[in-house]
Design an enzyme around this catalytic site. Structure first.
Site, short mmCIF file in Angstrom:
data_model
loop_
_atom_site.label_atom_id
_atom_site.label_comp_id
_atom_site.label_asym_id
_atom_site.label_seq_id
_atom_site.Cartn_x
_atom_site.Cartn_y
_atom_site.Cartn_z
CB SER A 99 -0.96 -0.04 1.19
OG SER A 99 -2.01 0.89 1.01
CG ASP A 103 -4.53 -1.35 0.56
OD1 ASP A 103 -3.68 -1.98 1.21
OD2 ASP A 103 -4.57 -0.11 0.51
#
Length: 292
Positions: free
Chosen positions: A54, A186
């Site tokens: 991320s 993510d």
């Protein structure tokens, strides 16, 4: 630590210890990765491998692409200093003339408005970040999550920017990214602190964990977005805690940025100030291992 001690005994034969760096997920808290990079630069230590999830993938890509920690700090603070200008820039991507490779930055999907992570990555990643993994100065592993297979996906070759976009595709806020025949979200949903990817890649593994949670005593019902992002923080913190029980990195750093929210990027300066003390902690811990 046994691995490090054995490596130190063999140092005359094998040469200096190598360092790997894992940068974790956590939204705006990930700006705390920058002081860690600055400390490594101050020590003259260049990691031989980087893994990021991320926001950790975003910062890791810039660092592996050749930017120093101080250059990343300046780039970030310059970008985030003028909030209205940044909003206008995003709006221009949404409504203005866009280059052919850009999709709509915002697209309605039911009620919420979702950000197109690919467009954001193309527009806002520093120009030093190349288009391909093979052009990086440091090998990089980027973690994303396959939505339909419900599993971690690690990218280390091929197109770089779409992989970084997938890694930061926050559920509910960012539209999933289609890449390599997968629908990706993510990376923090499966591996928020990917130090395990560096096993065998370096003698000393440093992991920067920004998932610790602040103690809160409020009892009010949270707003929808606040509830969503706190749920992601709780999940990430639980995953990291279980990983650390199984095996810990050689150096675990936890900058004190737990009071900041996932989307508080416009508080870049306070986040960086809160994280700056981590520099001395890293210098002390890594120096002790390298000199032992």
């Amino acid at each position: 630590m046994k691995k490090v001690k054995l490596r130190q005994l063999l140092r005359p034969l094998l040469g200096p210890c190598t360092v790997g760096l894992a940068l974790g997920s956590g939204g705006a808290r990930g700006l705390a990765h920058i002081p860690v990079l600055e400390a490594l630069d101050d020590l003259g230590v260049k990691p031989v491998a980087v893994a990021g999830s991320s926001i950790g993938a975003v910062v890791g890509a810039a660092y592996a692409g050749g930017m120093t920690g101080r250059e990343i700090r300046k780039f970030t603070t310059d970008l985030l200093r003028d909030g209205p200008a940044l909003v206008r820039r995003l709006a221009a991507l949404q409504f203005g003339q866009m280059r052919g490779q850009f999709r709509d930055l915002f697209r309605l999907a039911g009620a919420p408005m979702q950000v197109d992570a690919v467009a954001v990555a193309d527009e806002f990643l520093a120009t030093v970040v190349p288009d391909k993994f093979g052009d990086l100065q440091i090998p990089l592993q980027v973690v994303a999550t396959d939505y339909w297979a419900r599993e971690e996906v690690v990218f280390n070759k091929g197109p770089l920017r779409p992989a970084v976009a997938a890694s930061m595709a926050i559920p509910g806020l960012t539209r999933p990214v289609e890449l390599a025949g997968r629908v990706l979200i993510d990376g923090g949903t499966t591996n928020p602190l990917p130090f395990d990817l560096l096993n065998g890649a370096a003698d000393i593994v440093i992991a920067v964990d920004i998932t610790p949670l602040a103690e809160r005593r409020e009892k009010a019902v949270p707003a929808p977005f606040e509830s969503l992002f706190m749920a992601l923080h709780i999940m990430s913190n639980a995953i990291v805690a279980e990983k650390l029980k199984a095996r810990a990195p050689d150096i675990l750093l936890q900058p004190k940025v737990h009071t900041f929210g996932a989307l508080e990027f416009f508080r870049a300066m306070p986040i960086l100030r809160a994280a700056d003390p981590i520099k001395e902690e890293l210098k002390r811990k890594l120096g002790a291992l390298l000199e032992a």
